[in-house]
Design an enzyme around this catalytic site. Structure first.
Site, PDB file in Angstrom:
ATOM      1  N   HIS A  73      26.563  29.762  42.119  1.00 27.59           N
ATOM      2  CA  HIS A  73      25.625  29.493  43.215  1.00 27.59           C
ATOM      3  C   HIS A  73      24.266  30.108  42.891  1.00 27.59           C
ATOM      4  CE1 HIS A  73      28.835  28.915  46.599  1.00 27.59           C
ATOM      5  NE2 HIS A  73      29.056  28.145  45.556  1.00 27.59           N
ATOM      6  N   TYR A 202      25.208  32.387  55.964  1.00 30.36           N
ATOM      7  CA  TYR A 202      25.370  33.547  56.852  1.00 30.36           C
ATOM      8  C   TYR A 202      24.667  33.194  58.163  1.00 30.36           C
ATOM      9  CZ  TYR A 202      26.732  36.598  52.919  1.00 30.36           C
ATOM     10  OH  TYR A 202      27.376  37.171  51.847  1.00 30.36           O
ATOM     11  N   PRO A 294      31.992  44.005  54.119  1.00 27.90           N
ATOM     12  CA  PRO A 294      31.940  42.875  53.181  1.00 27.90           C
ATOM     13  C   PRO A 294      30.728  41.954  53.336  1.00 27.90           C
ATOM     14  CG  PRO A 294      33.674  42.563  54.800  1.00 27.90           C
ATOM     15  CD  PRO A 294      33.141  43.921  55.015  1.00 27.90           C
ATOM     16  N   LYS A 298      30.244  43.040  48.168  1.00 27.38           N
ATOM     17  CA  LYS A 298      30.082  44.047  47.107  1.00 27.38           C
ATOM     18  C   LYS A 298      31.340  44.807  46.720  1.00 27.38           C
ATOM     19  CE  LYS A 298      25.868  43.199  46.409  1.00 27.38           C
ATOM     20  NZ  LYS A 298      25.640  42.364  45.220  1.00 27.38           N
ATOM     21  N   TYR A 386      21.710  40.943  46.069  1.00 30.80           N
ATOM     22  CA  TYR A 386      22.874  40.072  46.271  1.00 30.80           C
ATOM     23  C   TYR A 386      23.482  39.642  44.939  1.00 30.80           C
ATOM     24  CZ  TYR A 386      25.849  36.835  48.870  1.00 30.80           C
ATOM     25  OH  TYR A 386      26.941  36.190  49.429  1.00 30.80           O
TER      26      TYR A 386
HETATM   27  P1  FAS Z   1      42.404  47.671  45.611  1.00 28.06           P
HETATM   28  O1  FAS Z   1      42.770  48.131  46.999  1.00 28.06           O
HETATM   29  O2  FAS Z   1      42.119  46.236  45.373  1.00 28.06           O
HETATM   30  O3  FAS Z   1      43.596  48.036  44.602  1.00 28.06           O
HETATM   31  C1  FAS Z   1      44.297  49.256  44.703  1.00 28.06           C
HETATM   32  C2  FAS Z   1      45.676  49.024  44.128  1.00 28.06           C
HETATM   33  O4  FAS Z   1      46.372  50.280  44.149  1.00 28.06           O
HETATM   34  C3  FAS Z   1      46.492  48.045  44.958  1.00 28.06           C
HETATM   35  O5  FAS Z   1      47.085  47.073  44.118  1.00 28.06           O
HETATM   36  C4  FAS Z   1      47.552  48.929  45.629  1.00 28.06           C
HETATM   37  O6  FAS Z   1      48.790  48.260  45.782  1.00 28.06           O
HETATM   38  C5  FAS Z   1      47.671  50.061  44.636  1.00 28.06           C
HETATM   39  N1  FAS Z   1      48.144  51.317  45.227  1.00 28.06           N
HETATM   40  C6  FAS Z   1      47.799  51.825  46.426  1.00 28.06           C
HETATM   41  N2  FAS Z   1      48.437  52.995  46.626  1.00 28.06           N
HETATM   42  C7  FAS Z   1      49.202  53.219  45.505  1.00 28.06           C
HETATM   43  C8  FAS Z   1      50.090  54.242  45.098  1.00 28.06           C
HETATM   44  N3  FAS Z   1      50.321  55.286  45.885  1.00 28.06           N
HETATM   45  N4  FAS Z   1      50.696  54.146  43.899  1.00 28.06           N
HETATM   46  C9  FAS Z   1      50.440  53.084  43.093  1.00 28.06           C
HETATM   47  N5  FAS Z   1      49.611  52.061  43.422  1.00 28.06           N
HETATM   48  C10 FAS Z   1      48.998  52.157  44.614  1.00 28.06           C
HETATM   49  N6  FAS Z   1      35.344  42.771  49.239  1.00 28.06           N
HETATM   50  C11 FAS Z   1      34.407  41.808  49.121  1.00 28.06           C
HETATM   51  O7  FAS Z   1      33.490  41.971  48.317  1.00 28.06           O
HETATM   52  N7  FAS Z   1      34.467  40.663  49.891  1.00 28.06           N
HETATM   53  C12 FAS Z   1      35.497  40.450  50.771  1.00 28.06           C
HETATM   54  O8  FAS Z   1      35.535  39.427  51.453  1.00 28.06           O
HETATM   55  C13 FAS Z   1      36.504  41.411  50.904  1.00 28.06           C
HETATM   56  N8  FAS Z   1      37.566  41.206  51.739  1.00 28.06           N
HETATM   57  C14 FAS Z   1      38.533  42.178  51.843  1.00 28.06           C
HETATM   58  C15 FAS Z   1      39.651  41.993  52.689  1.00 28.06           C
HETATM   59  C16 FAS Z   1      40.630  42.978  52.827  1.00 28.06           C
HETATM   60  C17 FAS Z   1      41.809  42.765  53.744  1.00 28.06           C
HETATM   61  C18 FAS Z   1      40.502  44.202  52.103  1.00 28.06           C
HETATM   62  C19 FAS Z   1      41.520  45.311  52.263  1.00 28.06           C
HETATM   63  C20 FAS Z   1      39.418  44.388  51.248  1.00 28.06           C
HETATM   64  C21 FAS Z   1      38.430  43.369  51.113  1.00 28.06           C
HETATM   65  N9  FAS Z   1      37.337  43.520  50.255  1.00 28.06           N
HETATM   66  C22 FAS Z   1      36.380  42.571  50.120  1.00 28.06           C
HETATM   67  C23 FAS Z   1      37.200  44.679  49.461  1.00 28.06           C
HETATM   68  C24 FAS Z   1      38.110  44.530  48.253  1.00 28.06           C
HETATM   69  O9  FAS Z   1      37.786  43.377  47.564  1.00 28.06           O
HETATM   70  C25 FAS Z   1      37.980  45.802  47.453  1.00 28.06           C
HETATM   71  O10 FAS Z   1      36.628  46.204  47.322  1.00 28.06           O
HETATM   72  C26 FAS Z   1      38.593  45.688  46.090  1.00 28.06           C
HETATM   73  O11 FAS Z   1      39.916  45.250  46.238  1.00 28.06           O
HETATM   74  C27 FAS Z   1      38.497  47.053  45.419  1.00 28.06           C
HETATM   75  O12 FAS Z   1      39.320  47.061  44.327  1.00 28.06           O
HETATM   76  P2  FAS Z   1      40.160  48.376  43.948  1.00 28.06           P
HETATM   77  O13 FAS Z   1      39.276  49.547  44.009  1.00 28.06           O
HETATM   78  O14 FAS Z   1      40.864  48.045  42.690  1.00 28.06           O
HETATM   79  O15 FAS Z   1      41.204  48.588  45.143  1.00 28.06           O
HETATM   80  C1  PHB Z   2      34.186  35.478  50.593  1.00 36.28           C
HETATM   81  O1  PHB Z   2      34.013  34.337  50.106  1.00 36.28           O
HETATM   82  O2  PHB Z   2      35.324  35.965  50.781  1.00 36.28           O
HETATM   83  C2  PHB Z   2      32.986  36.305  50.985  1.00 36.28           C
HETATM   84  C3  PHB Z   2      31.713  35.856  50.658  1.00 36.28           C
HETATM   85  C4  PHB Z   2      30.609  36.620  51.017  1.00 36.28           C
HETATM   86  C5  PHB Z   2      30.799  37.806  51.707  1.00 36.28           C
HETATM   87  C6  PHB Z   2      32.088  38.259  52.031  1.00 36.28           C
HETATM   88  C7  PHB Z   2      33.185  37.494  51.668  1.00 36.28           C
HETATM   89  O3  PHB Z   2      29.717  38.551  52.074  1.00 36.28           O
END
Ligand code: FAS
Ligand code: PHB
Length: 392
Positions: A73, A202, A294, A298, A386
């Site tokens: 994009h 947005y 979110p 980022k 962004y």
């Molecule tokens: P993660 O949480 O992805 O990974 C951590 C890993 O550690 C997981 O696999 C977990 O199972 C494991 N773990 C946890 N405890 C443990 C233990 N005790 N022993 C062993 N393993 C363990 N970011 C965006 O930019 N846009 C979004 O739209 C967005 N939506 C999100 C929606 C949800 C529901 C959540 C929770 C987060 C969202 N995020 C979003 C943020 C998300 O993308 C995180 O920033 C990203 O997953 C970060 O990656 P990690 O730091 O690897 O953590």
């Molecule tokens: C998504 O596509 O999940 C998304 C895109 C932009 C955002 C957050 C989530 O700011």
């Protein structure tokens, strides 16, 4: 007792990318993950990759499917006061862009790359503990398949997300916590409907924020601002679509295309940082160290940026005995973390409705959106953040 150079807790984007980058430097690692492979490869989360993340994945040999299937994009739309205005990334950032490629697809590519190159990922590990990380001989203990196991290592990558065990294992008094919780959440859906816009939208509306995104030419991703304690049971599909169409309404006739909703979820909104991001030979990365709302897309990108710094520091240690980059790990990461926190907070404050706001605040928000979409200087600041600030 198993021995490795770097033991990593967590197989999310942070842990997997760290292990992959270390492998490219000839450094051994083992990942210990609480969940099963199927679960983490299907967990629906982020969707937008910064240019910086895409460049790192391509340069580290992970770009093949991303470049084939990712949706590039070159701009984004802000919709307010009945008009949609576009922020042109190409023009404002010299060609940097974002790529829509779901987080679970990134995770699949990383797991495949690690397993194909003989990497070790121990799934379904229970009761993981990190020990002796303030000594020169840290170790992990956990149970797998009912058997107690132990890994001795030189360093630990604490990549276990916000609810993991690494950050809480750091002794009292070491960490400073910076935390802000927002008075709303996002209700997110995946709909089997061809995206009706080629780029993200947005929307700022009196009834609350809404976001139009996508996952593929056949799947639309949508979010709407809701109460932080929302009950999904109170949101049948009809109500979700009615709210999304109202909030995304605009003067040029654009609207999200509707289709069967195949996934619904709630995401809390929080800004959170711990300082420092290290203790002895334990290094926190990604959501284990910080959370962003979110709105700026980022979370995943910041996790990847952290481990790029950590992998470089560990390579300098193993290849030339340097300890300075490891010592400066937190300082280096936190410069970017706080800039990304600011941008994510700014996008959230500008686009969401706050119950405590009054008529003045609503006019102020509309004036900010008008300024941000009409001043080149203001458009540039949104665009360069962004698409991703260059890695230091
Ligand atoms: P993660 O949480 O992805 O990974 C951590 C890993 O550690 C997981 O696999 C977990 O199972 C494991 N773990 C946890 N405890 C443990 C233990 N005790 N022993 C062993 N393993 C363990 N970011 C965006 O930019 N846009 C979004 O739209 C967005 N939506 C999100 C929606 C949800 C529901 C959540 C929770 C987060 C969202 N995020 C979003 C943020 C998300 O993308 C995180 O920033 C990203 O997953 C970060 O990656 P990690 O730091 O690897 O953590
Ligand atoms: C998504 O596509 O999940 C998304 C895109 C932009 C955002 C957050 C989530 O700011």
């Amino acid at each position: 007792m198993v021995r490795t150079q770097v033991a990593i807790v967590g197989a999310g984007p942070a842990g997997l990318t760290l292990s992959h980058l270390l492998h490219l430097e000839g450094i051994e690692s083992i990942i210990v993950e609480a969940r099963g492979q199927d679960y983490i490869e299907s967990r629906v989360r982020a969707g937008v990759l910064e240019q910086t993340t895409v460049d790192l994945m391509v340069q580290s040999g992970l770009g093949e499917r991303l470049l084939r299937e990712g949706l590039v994009h070159h701009g984004v739309w802000l919709n307010f006061g009945g008009q949609r205005r576009r922020i042109d990334f190409d023009d404002l950032t010299g060609g940097r862009a974002i790529t829509v490629y779901a987080q679970h697809e990134v995770v699949k590519d990383l797991i495949k790359a690690r397993l194909d190159s003989g990497g070790q990922i121990l799934f379904e590990a229970e009761d993981v503990t990190v020990e002796e990380f303030q000594s020169e001989a840290p170790r992990l203990r956990f149970r797998k398949g009912g058997a107690e196991q132990e890994i001795s290592c030189d360093f630990i990558g604490g990549c276990d997300g916000f609810h993991g065990i690494c950050r809480p294992s750091i002794p009292e008094g070491v960490l400073a916590v910076y935390d802000r919780t927002y008075p709303f959440a996002w209700l997110g859906i995946l709909a089997e409907a061809a995206p009706s816009s080629e780029e993200l939208v947005y929307s700022y509306h009196d009834r609350g924020f809404a976001l139009f995104s996508m996952r593929s030419p056949g799947v639309t991703r949508l979010y709407l601002q809701c109460d932080p304690e929302e009950d999904l049971e109170r949101w049948p599909d009809e109500r979700i679509w009615a709210e999304l169409l109202t909030r995304h309404s605009t003067g040029d006739g654009w609207a999200p295309r509707q289709g069967p909703i195949v996934q619904k979820g709630l995401t809390g909104m929080r800004s959170f940082v711990v300082e420092p991001m290290q203790c002895g030979r334990l290094f926190l990365a990604g959501d284990a160290a910080h959370i962003v709302p979110p709105t700026g897309a980022k979370g995943l990108n910041l996790a990847v940026a952290d481990v790029a710094v950590l992998a470089r520091a560990l390579a300098a240690f193993y290849q030339s005995g340097r300890r300075d980059l490891l010592k400066r790990y937190s300082e280096t990461c936190l410069r970017r973390v706080w800039k990304v926190q600011r941008f994510s907070w700014w996008m959230t404050a500008m686009l969401h409705r706050f119950q405590t706001d009054n008529a003045f605040d609503r006019r102020r928000q509309l004036a900010e959106l008008d300024y941000v979409t009409s001043s080149r200087a203001a458009q540039t600041t949104l665009a360069e953040n962004y698409v991703g600030l260059p890695l230091d």
